[in-house]
Design a protein around this motif. Structure first.
Motif, mmCIF file in Angstrom:
data_model
loop_
_atom_site.group_PDB
_atom_site.id
_atom_site.type_symbol
_atom_site.label_atom_id
_atom_site.label_comp_id
_atom_site.label_asym_id
_atom_site.label_seq_id
_atom_site.Cartn_x
_atom_site.Cartn_y
_atom_site.Cartn_z
ATOM 1 N N GLN A 129 0.827 -1.198 0.000
ATOM 2 C CA GLN A 129 0.000 0.000 0.000
ATOM 3 C C GLN A 129 0.868 1.258 0.000
ATOM 4 O OE1 GLN A 129 -2.646 0.632 3.447
ATOM 5 N NE2 GLN A 129 -4.327 0.668 1.975
ATOM 6 N N ILE A 130 1.967 1.235 0.743
ATOM 7 C CA ILE A 130 2.884 2.376 0.774
ATOM 8 C C ILE A 130 3.415 2.673 -0.627
ATOM 9 C CG2 ILE A 130 5.172 3.110 1.577
ATOM 10 C CD1 ILE A 130 4.547 1.787 4.239
ATOM 11 N N LYS A 131 3.701 1.623 -1.390
ATOM 12 C CA LYS A 131 4.258 1.818 -2.733
ATOM 13 C C LYS A 131 3.271 2.461 -3.695
ATOM 14 C CE LYS A 131 7.612 -1.989 -2.551
ATOM 15 N NZ LYS A 131 8.031 -3.274 -3.161
ATOM 16 N N THR A 132 1.976 2.368 -3.418
ATOM 17 C CA THR A 132 0.976 2.946 -4.319
ATOM 18 C C THR A 132 0.634 4.385 -3.980
ATOM 19 O OG1 THR A 132 -0.920 2.208 -2.983
ATOM 20 C CG2 THR A 132 -0.046 0.666 -4.637
ATOM 21 N N ASP A 687 -4.312 0.445 -12.049
ATOM 22 C CA ASP A 687 -4.782 0.816 -10.710
ATOM 23 C C ASP A 687 -4.577 2.303 -10.511
ATOM 24 O OD1 ASP A 687 -2.071 1.167 -9.179
ATOM 25 O OD2 ASP A 687 -1.907 -0.821 -10.078
ATOM 26 N N LEU A 688 -5.392 2.867 -9.632
ATOM 27 C CA LEU A 688 -5.418 4.308 -9.393
ATOM 28 C C LEU A 688 -5.361 4.570 -7.898
ATOM 29 C CD1 LEU A 688 -5.936 7.210 -10.623
ATOM 30 C CD2 LEU A 688 -8.369 6.772 -10.213
ATOM 31 N N MET A 757 -1.282 6.884 -10.914
ATOM 32 C CA MET A 757 -1.877 5.772 -11.653
ATOM 33 C C MET A 757 -0.766 4.891 -12.219
ATOM 34 S SD MET A 757 -3.360 8.032 -14.827
ATOM 35 C CE MET A 757 -4.027 9.252 -13.681
ATOM 36 N N ASN A 758 -1.050 3.588 -12.247
ATOM 37 C CA ASN A 758 -0.092 2.602 -12.735
ATOM 38 C C ASN A 758 -0.682 1.836 -13.909
ATOM 39 O OD1 ASN A 758 2.112 2.877 -10.745
ATOM 40 N ND2 ASN A 758 0.559 2.186 -9.294
ATOM 41 N N PHE A 759 0.112 1.699 -14.944
ATOM 42 C CA PHE A 759 -0.272 0.925 -16.115
ATOM 43 C C PHE A 759 0.654 -0.287 -16.204
ATOM 44 C CE2 PHE A 759 -1.387 5.315 -16.820
ATOM 45 C CZ PHE A 759 -2.682 5.254 -17.330
ATOM 46 N N HIS A 760 0.109 -1.479 -16.018
ATOM 47 C CA HIS A 760 0.899 -2.705 -15.993
ATOM 48 C C HIS A 760 0.699 -3.489 -17.292
ATOM 49 C CE1 HIS A 760 1.133 -1.993 -11.634
ATOM 50 N NE2 HIS A 760 -0.187 -1.850 -11.653
ATOM 51 N N LYS A 761 1.737 -4.191 -17.688
ATOM 52 C CA LYS A 761 1.630 -5.079 -18.840
ATOM 53 C C LYS A 761 2.584 -6.244 -18.651
ATOM 54 C CE LYS A 761 1.612 -5.278 -23.883
ATOM 55 N NZ LYS A 761 1.808 -4.526 -25.148
ATOM 56 N N LYS A 762 2.045 -7.454 -18.766
ATOM 57 C CA LYS A 762 2.866 -8.643 -18.623
ATOM 58 C C LYS A 762 3.686 -8.872 -19.879
ATOM 59 C CE LYS A 762 0.138 -11.154 -15.200
ATOM 60 N NZ LYS A 762 -0.538 -12.437 -14.865
ATOM 61 N N LYS A 763 4.979 -9.087 -19.668
ATOM 62 C CA LYS A 763 5.888 -9.388 -20.760
ATOM 63 C C LYS A 763 6.326 -10.849 -20.657
ATOM 64 C CE LYS A 763 6.253 -5.200 -22.572
ATOM 65 N NZ LYS A 763 5.926 -4.896 -23.985
ATOM 66 N N TRP A 770 4.253 1.498 -16.005
ATOM 67 C CA TRP A 770 4.426 2.937 -16.132
ATOM 68 C C TRP A 770 3.612 3.602 -15.025
ATOM 69 C CZ3 TRP A 770 7.821 5.571 -18.928
ATOM 70 C CH2 TRP A 770 8.380 4.972 -20.063
ATOM 71 N N ASN A 771 4.262 4.489 -14.286
ATOM 72 C CA ASN A 771 3.588 5.240 -13.222
ATOM 73 C C ASN A 771 3.538 6.713 -13.599
ATOM 74 O OD1 ASN A 771 4.233 7.114 -10.620
ATOM 75 N ND2 ASN A 771 2.714 5.564 -10.128
ATOM 76 N N ILE A 772 2.365 7.298 -13.501
ATOM 77 C CA ILE A 772 2.191 8.739 -13.710
ATOM 78 C C ILE A 772 1.594 9.309 -12.430
ATOM 79 C CG2 ILE A 772 1.048 10.534 -15.059
ATOM 80 C CD1 ILE A 772 0.989 8.589 -17.401
ATOM 81 N N SER A 773 2.267 10.279 -11.845
ATOM 82 C CA SER A 773 1.814 10.873 -10.583
ATOM 83 C C SER A 773 1.751 12.388 -10.710
ATOM 84 C CB SER A 773 2.757 10.503 -9.436
ATOM 85 O OG SER A 773 2.796 9.116 -9.228
#
Length: 830
Positions: A129-132, A687-688, A757-763, A770-773
């Motif tokens: 939770q701290i990381k978000t 996630d947001l 906000m975090n945009f995740h994609k499995k490789k 990608w994190n945009i804050s």
């Protein structure tokens, strides 16, 4: 010797039922093999339970017969074990993560901060939770997350300063794997030294302190590092606007040995070098060659190795080191002509930082007795070096001159520690902890060094001067015992004693500090708690600023400056809603004695010389009400916190008066503090998260104590301003206000919203994110500092032989430093 020790412990259990048997073992994360701190084991038949310690070990003594054990940890599937208990039994559990919230069904959960526990005024925040939580420049920060909890207030805008229940920033005990960290700040406090990638668990104690903790008045922040994944090599790296991070963990040779290494470094200095070099080059000419390199950076390195010798013995080696550094190197070669040349060099090296190392041995002496022995080394140091070299050569007539000047300053503190801690479970109704600790302190209170060498042709002059205090050596020891006692199902009492001694400069201070907490279980979901804790503090932090500076200096108590003491009383109501949301309302009152404040007009400039004459001692008190609603499981997590609080000081001892001996608000006195933290997982790909805070303004002491307006008639023969000489200003007439006293001004209210906000994609080999804050999303101008400004305006022009009339106005100007700040970062986890 071991047999004698065990016999002694058995003697403590005289009168306890002989048919009791013990279940013990370790609790692990089934995916990574990490030990689970504060996981719960609960027998639904006897209604008795236990919590795993800092190493994942638990011990539960129960009557022989049928048991129905429930093992639980928030966010993981509950494990059930039902059997006939006939003898001492070892059970090790490996938890699996919950896929859906509905799978988390926990009855009688014994979480250390929950309804069932006797502990109050403590909060656990999951590292995930701290990381978000969005923060300044997108850098996840453990301390800034804790600032959002009720009872905890931030210092100045963007800083990691913590003011807990009316206490000062030096009254917080930060522990990294059980060892104190003296300086927790990077970049003047805008970032903390704790890299979330290296942290497994963090617990904040604001009051009602367990007897095993001591040495600070206001809070304990217990930070535990990851041991390392025992299954396979895993890692992650991230690249942000100001820093990059790398974390690697896994087994060494076999599952018995694991490692975890995390590193972080800023790189603004590297990116800025071409720009700085270009600026220096632009200033160069045919006869003058200039070169400049300069910058600032900080780094952290966390490393931990753990080895399992057997089911009973484990060894842990932990190490942290981190530094801040400011450097500059300017070189100039000036060639006037073929006959005359000069060389000039100025160099600055300024660095400060921590080292924290520990070696720990866990040994299971019996199913009921767990031992942890630790040796540790801690160091904080500050070094400043400024040098200037100058050389001049003249060929005809031959002449040579050379000068080398160096100024240096260094200070710090160094500790060697040995301690031993025991967990003992002699009976279903008793959970005993006891231990002892010894620390040898070396305080380096500040030494200034000056070395000069001057040459002129054949003449040489050298000077070497050292000014400062000698090192101060002290011995600190403590012993403690605490017993968590169940008196029936509803009533649980935790009683403890903490004894400490501090010896410095042939002066010994001793203190016996009782600790008591009680819990009355109204139902499985509701409890009422109350507690008391006495605390002593033997060290002080000398500082002149509300932000953390490297010149801040730790000093010990002396014959004249006695230890600080506090007594805190607290009570509260706790409610668990469907094992999903924890609600709590707590009230507290804390009295503080031998508080330190600077005398009016006194200051500290990086040297402890004569500091006792610059401070006075007084008393303080703080009281308040805190509300917290926390949700730690499910797709939506976060908390709502509110604090109403008041913190005051009074310095009325003869010869040590401040504010004429009258009560004044503490620097960190805030009446209202509200925080909202929310994170929602929409899918595996997005996630947001967001935070919103609003609080009353801090207090401050204005340097100039007059404000208002006045009328000043101009001189008949001179204009005032406009490039002309000003006349002698006669006495003004008009309205003038006065603000007097310590902390006489309250800043405007503070409020801010952050969004991430975090945009995740499995490789193929992992997951990229990608994190945009956005920090301060609606660009509120929050106060960083306030200063008086004097403005003169002409209100009536000169007429005939009458000079102009000017209006004098002195107003307060607010300075804000952080507008809306967007940030972006990239991370990859495998």
């Amino acid at each position: 010797m071991k047999k004698m020790f065990l016999l002694f412990l058995l003697a403590l259990s005289v009168g306890l039922k002989s048919q009791n048997v013990t279940i013990s073992g370790y609790l692990y994360d089934g995916k990574s093999g990490e030990s689970m701190i504060n996981a719960s084991v609960f027998d639904q038949l006897t209604r008795k339970g236990a919590v795993s310690n800092a190493y994942g070990f638990y011990s539960l003594t129960l009557p022989a017969g049928e048991v129905n054990l429930q093992y639980s940890y928030v966010g993981f599937q509950t494990e059930q074990r039902r059997f006939i208990l006939r003898k001492d039994t070892t059970i090790t559990i490996r938890f699996n993560e919950s896929i859906e919230l509905q799978e988390v069904t926990i009855t009688g959960h014994q979480k250390i901060t929950g309804v069932q526990s006797s502990q109050m005024s403590a909060v656990e925040v999951p590292i995930a939770q701290i990381k978000t939580i969005p923060t300044l420049f997108g850098e996840a920060d453990l301390v800034k997350a804790l600032q959002l909890l009720p009872g905890v207030q931030a210092g100045s805008e963007g800083s990691t300063g913590m003011y807990v229940r009316g206490g000062g920033p030096d009254e917080n005990l930060f522990l990294l794997d059980g060892i104190p960290v003296y300086n927790i700040n990077h970049l003047a406090g805008f970032f903390s030294v704790f890299n979330p990638d290296a942290v497994k668990n963090v617990t904040l104690y604001k009051g009602n302190f367990p007897a095993r903790f001591g040495g600070r008045l206001s809070s304990v922040i217990d930070v535990r590092m990851n041991d390392g994944n025992e299954k396979a090599i895993h890692g992650n790296f991230s690249v942000g606007l100001i820093s990059s991070k790398l974390n690697i963990e896994g087994p060494l040779f076999s599952e018995k040995t694991t490692f975890n290494v995390s590193a972080r470094r800023t790189y603004f200095d590297i990116l800025a070098q071409p720009v700085i070099a270009a600026i220096a080059k632009s200033e160069s000419s045919e006869n003058n060659d200039e070169k400049l390199s300069a910058g600032y950076y900080f780094y952290d390195l966390n490393a931990k190795i753990s080895h399992k010798f057997s089911d009973k013995d484990r060894l842990y080696l932990s190490h942290y080191m981190g530094d801040d550094a400011i450097y500059a190197n300017f070189r100039s070669r000036y060639r006037q002509d073929e006959n005359h040349s000069e060389y000039d060099r100025v160099k600055l090296d300024w660095d400060w930082g921590n080292i924290v190392s520990s070696l720990r041995w866990n040994h299971i002496m019996s199913n009921r007795l767990f031992m942890n022995a630790t040796v540790a080394y801690t160091r904080y140091r500050f070094n400043l070096y400024v040098g200037n070299q100058f050389e001049e050569k003249i060929k005809n007539p031959p002449s040579y001159s050379y000068a080398d000047y160096m100024l240096g300053y260094k200070s710090g503190i160094e500790d060697y520690t040995a301690k031993v801690d025991f967990d003992y479970s002699p009976h279903p109704d008793h959970d005993v902890k006891f231990g002892a600790n010894y620390t040898y302190h070396t305080f380096r209170p500040g030494v200034s060094v000056s070395r000069n060498e001057i040459k002129y042709d054949d003449e040489v002059i050298k000077t070497d001067t050292v000014i400062g205090n000698d090192n101060v050596y002290s011995h600190e020891s403590m012993a403690y015992v605490e017993d968590n006692i169940s008196l029936g199902y509803a009533l649980k009492v935790s009683a403890g004693l903490h004894f400490s001694m501090f010896n410095v400069q042939q002066q010994t201070y001793a203190s016996l500090q009782p600790r008591l907490s009680m819990r009355w279980l109204v139902s499985d979901k509701v409890s009422v708690k109350a507690g008391y804790a006495a605390m002593n503090q033997y060290v002080h932090l000398l500082s002149n600023s509300s932000i953390s500076l490297p010149t801040d200096l730790w000093v010990p108590v002396t014959r004249r400056i006695e230890p600080m003491r506090s007594h805190q009383y607290s009570a509260g109501v706790f409610y668990n809603f469907r094992d999903v949301i924890d609600f709590s309302v707590e009230g507290y009152y804390k009295s503080m004695h031998n508080q330190i404040e600077y005398k009016d007009g006194a200051s500290f400039l990086g040297s402890s010389t004569g500091w006792e004459d610059k401070v006075v001692m007084g008393d303080g008190w703080a009281y308040g009400l805190e509300f917290l609603a926390q949700k730690s499981v499910g797709k939506t997590t976060g908390w709502i916190g509110y604090t109403w609080a008041k913190a005051e000081r009074k310095f009325d001892r003869p010869g040590q008066e401040i504010n004429n001996g009258k009560v004044f608000p503490a620097k960190y006195d805030r009446r209202h503090d509200f925080s909202l933290v929310v994170s929602h997982k929409f899918s595996d790909r997005f996630d947001l998260s967001g935070t919103w805070v609003i609080s009353s303004g801090n207090t401050g002491t204005l340097a100039l104590q007059e404000y208002g307006t006045g009328i000043v008639p101009g001189d008949q023969s001179y204009y005032y301003g406009g490039g002309y000489d000003s006349p002698e200003i006669p006495a003004y007439s008009g309205e003038v206000g006065h603000i007097s006293g310590r902390n006489n001004y309250r800043f405007n209210a503070y409020h801010r919203m952050d969004i991430g906000m975090n945009f995740h994609k499995k490789k193929k080999h992992g997951t990229r994110t990608w994190n945009i804050s956005v920090y301060n999303a609606y660009n509120n101008n929050n106060p960083f500092l306030v200063y008086p400004e004097e403005v003169w305006t002409e209100t009536q022009p000169a007429q005939n032989d009458q000079g102009p009339v000017y209006t004098w106005k002195k107003s307060l100007v607010q300075v804000s430093i952080f507008p809306v700040i967007p940030s972006v970062s990239y991370s990859y986890k495998w």
